[in-house]
Design a protein around this motif. Structure first.
Motif, PDB file in Angstrom:
ATOM      1  N   PHE A 103       6.595  -2.314  51.345  1.00  0.00           N
ATOM      2  CA  PHE A 103       5.779  -3.076  52.282  1.00  0.00           C
ATOM      3  C   PHE A 103       6.603  -4.239  52.816  1.00  0.00           C
ATOM      4  N   ILE A 104       6.664  -4.371  54.135  1.00  0.00           N
ATOM      5  CA  ILE A 104       7.398  -5.472  54.746  1.00  0.00           C
ATOM      6  C   ILE A 104       6.467  -6.675  54.878  1.00  0.00           C
ATOM      7  N   GLY A 105       6.741  -7.726  54.113  1.00  0.00           N
ATOM      8  CA  GLY A 105       5.938  -8.940  54.163  1.00  0.00           C
ATOM      9  C   GLY A 105       6.432  -9.884  55.244  1.00  0.00           C
ATOM     10  N   SER A 106       6.103 -11.166  55.097  1.00  0.00           N
ATOM     11  CA  SER A 106       6.529 -12.187  56.052  1.00  0.00           C
ATOM     12  C   SER A 106       6.698 -13.509  55.330  1.00  0.00           C
ATOM     13  N   ASN A 107       7.771 -14.243  55.678  1.00  0.00           N
ATOM     14  CA  ASN A 107       8.021 -15.515  54.994  1.00  0.00           C
ATOM     15  C   ASN A 107       6.948 -16.561  55.294  1.00  0.00           C
ATOM     16  N   CYS A 108       6.112 -16.349  56.334  1.00  0.00           N
ATOM     17  CA  CYS A 108       5.043 -17.304  56.615  1.00  0.00           C
ATOM     18  C   CYS A 108       3.943 -17.239  55.561  1.00  0.00           C
ATOM     19  N   ALA A 109       4.013 -16.262  54.651  1.00  0.00           N
ATOM     20  CA  ALA A 109       3.043 -16.174  53.567  1.00  0.00           C
ATOM     21  C   ALA A 109       3.288 -17.221  52.483  1.00  0.00           C
ATOM     22  N   TYR A 110       4.463 -17.835  52.492  1.00  0.00           N
ATOM     23  CA  TYR A 110       4.752 -18.885  51.516  1.00  0.00           C
ATOM     24  C   TYR A 110       4.076 -20.196  51.926  1.00  0.00           C
ATOM     25  N   GLU A 112       8.291 -16.810  43.298  1.00  0.00           N
ATOM     26  CA  GLU A 112       7.181 -17.297  42.475  1.00  0.00           C
ATOM     27  C   GLU A 112       6.378 -18.412  43.140  1.00  0.00           C
ATOM     28  N   TYR A 113       6.820 -18.884  44.319  1.00  0.00           N
ATOM     29  CA  TYR A 113       6.073 -19.938  45.022  1.00  0.00           C
ATOM     30  C   TYR A 113       4.865 -19.401  45.776  1.00  0.00           C
ATOM     31  N   LEU A 114       4.744 -18.086  45.896  1.00  0.00           N
ATOM     32  CA  LEU A 114       3.621 -17.508  46.621  1.00  0.00           C
ATOM     33  C   LEU A 114       2.299 -17.976  46.019  1.00  0.00           C
ATOM     34  N   LEU A 115       1.364 -18.393  46.870  1.00  0.00           N
ATOM     35  CA  LEU A 115       0.015 -18.835  46.476  1.00  0.00           C
ATOM     36  C   LEU A 115       0.010 -20.089  45.608  1.00  0.00           C
ATOM     37  N   ALA A 142      -3.358 -12.102  55.877  1.00  0.00           N
ATOM     38  CA  ALA A 142      -3.310 -10.643  55.853  1.00  0.00           C
ATOM     39  C   ALA A 142      -2.101 -10.148  55.065  1.00  0.00           C
ATOM     40  N   LYS A 143      -0.948 -10.762  55.283  1.00  0.00           N
ATOM     41  CA  LYS A 143       0.259 -10.343  54.564  1.00  0.00           C
ATOM     42  C   LYS A 143       0.123 -10.589  53.056  1.00  0.00           C
ATOM     43  N   ILE A 144      -0.461 -11.715  52.685  1.00  0.00           N
ATOM     44  CA  ILE A 144      -0.670 -12.002  51.260  1.00  0.00           C
ATOM     45  C   ILE A 144      -1.570 -10.942  50.634  1.00  0.00           C
ATOM     46  N   ALA A 145      -2.604 -10.528  51.358  1.00  0.00           N
ATOM     47  CA  ALA A 145      -3.495  -9.477  50.856  1.00  0.00           C
ATOM     48  C   ALA A 145      -2.715  -8.189  50.606  1.00  0.00           C
ATOM     49  N   GLY A 146      -1.798  -7.848  51.508  1.00  0.00           N
ATOM     50  CA  GLY A 146      -0.988  -6.647  51.328  1.00  0.00           C
ATOM     51  C   GLY A 146      -0.053  -6.754  50.134  1.00  0.00           C
ATOM     52  N   ILE A 147       0.565  -7.932  49.986  1.00  0.00           N
ATOM     53  CA  ILE A 147       1.460  -8.168  48.847  1.00  0.00           C
ATOM     54  C   ILE A 147       0.714  -7.992  47.536  1.00  0.00           C
ATOM     55  N   LYS A 148      -0.451  -8.613  47.450  1.00  0.00           N
ATOM     56  CA  LYS A 148      -1.228  -8.569  46.216  1.00  0.00           C
ATOM     57  C   LYS A 148      -1.863  -7.197  45.979  1.00  0.00           C
ATOM     58  N   MET A 149      -2.152  -6.473  47.037  1.00  0.00           N
ATOM     59  CA  MET A 149      -2.665  -5.112  46.861  1.00  0.00           C
ATOM     60  C   MET A 149      -1.592  -4.208  46.275  1.00  0.00           C
ATOM     61  N   MET A 154      10.250  -9.519  51.368  1.00  0.00           N
ATOM     62  CA  MET A 154       9.931 -10.724  52.129  1.00  0.00           C
ATOM     63  C   MET A 154      11.166 -11.143  52.921  1.00  0.00           C
ATOM     64  N   PRO A 155      11.243 -10.811  54.204  1.00  0.00           N
ATOM     65  CA  PRO A 155      12.438 -11.149  54.980  1.00  0.00           C
ATOM     66  C   PRO A 155      12.381 -12.554  55.555  1.00  0.00           C
ATOM     67  N   SER A 156      13.549 -13.105  55.837  1.00  0.00           N
ATOM     68  CA  SER A 156      13.594 -14.316  56.651  1.00  0.00           C
ATOM     69  C   SER A 156      13.223 -13.911  58.076  1.00  0.00           C
ATOM     70  N   SER A 157      13.219 -14.830  59.015  1.00  0.00           N
ATOM     71  CA  SER A 157      12.806 -14.521  60.385  1.00  0.00           C
ATOM     72  C   SER A 157      13.707 -13.439  60.973  1.00  0.00           C
ATOM     73  N   VAL A 158      13.089 -12.354  61.452  1.00  0.00           N
ATOM     74  CA  VAL A 158      13.836 -11.173  61.886  1.00  0.00           C
ATOM     75  C   VAL A 158      14.010 -11.178  63.405  1.00  0.00           C
TER      76      VAL A 158
END
Length: 310
Positions: free
Chosen positions: A105-112, A123-126, A140-147, A163-167
């Motif tokens: 799953f491709i996440g997003s750094n804006c989830a931090y 480990e800084y997530l949430l 939405a991305k956090i929900a996908g990560i946790k799912m 979790m990529p940096s800005s692509v």
């Protein structure tokens, strides 16, 4: 993942997905499955169930998402959270239920969290509040990560979030309202150059720092992580190099050949001040990026000049 494994790249026409597709093809993988949005609506569960039942993919890269920059996030937040939640839920759940061997799953750094220490560790997530300018997309991305994590813990589903940096890179959108910072600047500078205008306006102060990764480098990382097993649930993928928005604008100005002045509009939002990722986990596994920012920008501009957007 073998050369003849059935591999589904969801979102193969987008920025990340198209680069994954290209990298897989270049590396000799012969059974790659793709569908356009018209052929398969990932937000429609019955369509997704029928697709997985007939195609039976063994490996899945979920790069499909509704994405955009600050303006798009600000004005289309409802669309962003609804569409991404549907897409993620269907893809993750049905992949598990049909026996997919590994799912990325491709996440997003804006989830931090916006105020986390930098560089950002997994480990800084949430652990804090999110940046308001992209809140619906981040949730939405956090929900996908946790799912993915929950399905791994409860069902043993082999899922990993990257979790990529800005692509940026070939396949990115140059749409005037939904573009990311690099393509937005590149299009604007090109248009001002074509009109021989004297200046170009840029949102914000120019002070925030960003870390950019070329989509081709990210694609290599995705394939590397699909082929190398890890017990991690989440892994950062970046370059460990930062550039300010002002420095980025000057570099894009050079690449485009725009000679006008840059005007920074401080009345517009900056977004997060820094997004630098700690990519030590994947670096320790043996992967490193190879494309410099200037090289990537020059390639992207050449792509733009030959596109319908120019």
């Amino acid at each position: 993942m073998k050369q003849d494994s059935k591999i589904y790249v969801a979102g193969h026409t987008g920025l990340v997905g198209s680069s994954i597709l290209g990298a897989l093809s270049d590396n000799g993988f012969s059974e790659i499955i793709t569908r356009t949005h018209k052929e398969l609506d990932l937000a429609n569960r019955s369509q997704v169930e029928q697709f997985f039942a007939s195609e039976k993919p063994e490996y899945v890269f979920l790069a499909a998402a509704r994405v955009g920059g600050i303006l798009a996030n600000k004005t289309l937040g409802g669309d962003f959270i609804r569409e991404n939640l549907y897409i993620q839920t269907n893809a993750i759940d049905i992949s598990y239920r049909t026996g997919v061997k590994k799912f990325i799953f491709i996440g997003s750094n804006c989830a931090y969290p916006r105020l986390s220490p930098k560089p950002l560790k997994e480990e800084y997530l949430l652990t804090g509040e999110l940046e308001p300018t992209n809140l619906p997309f981040a949730v939405a991305k956090i929900a996908g990560i946790k799912m993915c994590e929950a399905y791994k813990n409860q069902f043993g589903f082999n899922a990993l979030t990257i979790m990529p940096s800005s692509v940026y890179g070939p396949g990115d959108s140059f749409h005037s309202e939904e573009s990311h910072v690099i393509t937005g600047m590149m299009r604007r500078f090109h248009e001002e150059k074509s009109r021989n205008e004297g200046n170009a306006a840029i949102w914000g102060s120019g002070e925030p720092l960003r870390e950019f990764i070329n989509s081709k480098d990210l694609a290599r990382a995705c394939i590397f992580l699909m082929q190398n097993q890890t017990d991690l649930d989440l892994i950062n993928v970046g370059t460990s190099e930062e550039v300010s928005i002002k420095e980025l604008a000057v570099l894009i100005k050079k690449v485009v050949g725009f000679s006008g002045d840059l005007i920074f509009d401080r009345s517009k939002p900056d977004g997060m001040q820094r997004k630098l990722l700690d990519s030590s986990r994947i670096f320790e596994m043996g992967w490193r990026p190879s494309i410099t920012l200037e090289t990537g920008l020059r390639e992207l501009y050449e792509t733009f000049l030959t596109s319908k957007d120019a």
